[in-house]
Design a protein around this motif. Structure first.
Motif, short mmCIF file in Angstrom:
data_model
loop_
_atom_site.label_atom_id
_atom_site.label_comp_id
_atom_site.label_asym_id
_atom_site.label_seq_id
_atom_site.Cartn_x
_atom_site.Cartn_y
_atom_site.Cartn_z
N VAL A 17 0.83 -1.21 0.00
CA VAL A 17 0.00 0.00 0.00
C VAL A 17 0.87 1.27 0.00
O VAL A 17 0.52 2.26 -0.64
CB VAL A 17 -1.02 0.01 1.16
N GLU A 18 1.99 1.22 0.70
CA GLU A 18 2.90 2.38 0.71
C GLU A 18 3.51 2.61 -0.67
O GLU A 18 3.61 3.75 -1.13
CB GLU A 18 4.02 2.15 1.74
N ARG A 21 0.71 4.02 -3.09
CA ARG A 21 0.29 5.41 -2.82
C ARG A 21 1.48 6.38 -2.91
O ARG A 21 1.41 7.37 -3.62
CB ARG A 21 -0.37 5.51 -1.46
N THR A 29 -6.11 3.52 -3.94
CA THR A 29 -5.98 2.52 -2.88
C THR A 29 -5.86 3.29 -1.57
O THR A 29 -4.92 4.06 -1.39
CB THR A 29 -4.75 1.63 -3.11
N LYS A 30 -6.81 3.10 -0.68
CA LYS A 30 -6.87 3.90 0.55
C LYS A 30 -6.18 3.19 1.71
O LYS A 30 -6.06 1.97 1.73
CB LYS A 30 -8.32 4.18 0.94
N VAL A 31 -5.76 3.97 2.68
CA VAL A 31 -5.22 3.46 3.94
C VAL A 31 -6.24 3.80 5.01
O VAL A 31 -6.52 4.98 5.25
CB VAL A 31 -3.85 4.09 4.29
N ASP A 34 -4.55 0.12 8.63
CA ASP A 34 -3.18 -0.41 8.68
C ASP A 34 -3.08 -1.75 9.39
O ASP A 34 -2.00 -2.17 9.78
CB ASP A 34 -2.22 0.58 9.35
N CYS A 41 -7.88 -0.90 1.44
CA CYS A 41 -6.64 -1.02 0.67
C CYS A 41 -6.62 -2.23 -0.27
O CYS A 41 -5.57 -2.57 -0.81
CB CYS A 41 -5.45 -1.10 1.62
N LYS A 51 -5.43 -7.55 0.81
CA LYS A 51 -5.31 -6.28 1.54
C LYS A 51 -3.85 -5.85 1.45
O LYS A 51 -2.97 -6.47 2.02
CB LYS A 51 -5.79 -6.46 2.96
N CYS A 53 -2.21 -3.55 2.74
CA CYS A 53 -1.50 -3.14 3.95
C CYS A 53 -0.91 -4.34 4.68
O CYS A 53 -0.18 -4.18 5.65
CB CYS A 53 -2.42 -2.35 4.88
#
Length: 174
Positions: A17-18, A21, A29-31, A34, A41, A51, A53
C-alpha cells in the motif's frame, strides 16, 4: 502494475500500500486501519483480492498487481460493477468504494459464467470491507445487478420490485 511493467527497489519492510500510494502515486488505494481489518486497501494480486496493507512490496515482485485505477474500461467508462453500485446508490462518501470494487469485482468475475451468488454469499464477501455509510443493502443490490448483467439477465427481485427496492434481508448485518 495495472498492465504495465514497473521496476523499482523496495525496502524489506515496505508495504505494498505504501509503494502504491507514495511510490507510484496510485492514491485510489486507501489506507484506513493499517491492520487488514477495514478493506479500504484491497487490490488484486495475480487476480486475487488482497489487503495491500498486509503484503510486503517485495513479496509482490513478478506478480500482476491491479488497483482501482486499473479497472476502468477503455475510454474511462465505469465497469459493470461500478455502474451497478452507482445505480443502486451503493456508494456514499466513497472512501471504502475502491476496496469494495476490487474485492467484489473478483466475485462478479468468478460467477459471471455460472450461478449468481446468493445474498448471504455476497455478504460473506463483504465481511472484509467496512463501510460506515451505506448499511451494505445497496451494495448487495449493486452486486446482484452486476452479476445479472455479467450473465446477461435481469435479477428477478430487482425486475419485479424496481431498482430502489429494499433488501429482503434489511435487518441482516455484514
Amino acid at each position: 502494475m495495472n498492465g504495465r511493467p514497473e521496476q523499482f527497489s523496495a525496502q524489506p519492510n515496505e508495504l505494498l500500500v505504501e509503494r502504491l500510494r507514495d511510490g507510484l502515486g496510485l492514491t485510489g488505494t486507501k489506507v484506513g486501519c493499517d491492520t487488514g481489518q477495514c478493506g479500504s486497501c484491497v487490490v488484486r494480486l495475480d487476480g486475487r483480492s488482497v489487503k495491500s496493507c498486509l503484503v510486503l512490496t517485495a513479496s509482490a515482485a513478478g506478480s500482476e498487481v491491479a488497483t482501482i485505477e486499473g479497472v476502468t474500461t477503455p475510454g474511462g467508462a465505469l465497469t459493470g460493477l461500478q455502474e451497478a453500485l452507482r445505480q443502486e446508490h451503493g456508494t456514499q462518501c466513497g472512501f471504502c468504494t475502491p476496496g469494495m470494487v476490487m474485492a467484489l469485482g473478483e466475485l462478479v468475475d468468478t460467477t459471471a459464467g455460472g450461478e449468481a451468488p446468493t445474498e448471504p454469499e455476497i455478504r460473506e464477501w463483504l465481511t472484509g470491507n467496512l463501510c460506515r455509510c451505506t448499511g451494505y443493502h445497496s451494495v448487495v443490490r449493486g452486486v446482484q445487478r452486476a452479476c445479472a448483467a455479467a450473465r446477461a439477465e435481469e435479477p428477478a427481485a430487482l425486475a419485479e420490485s424496481g431498482a430502489g427496492a429494499a433488501s429482503t434481508a434489511a435487518g441482516q448485518e455484514v
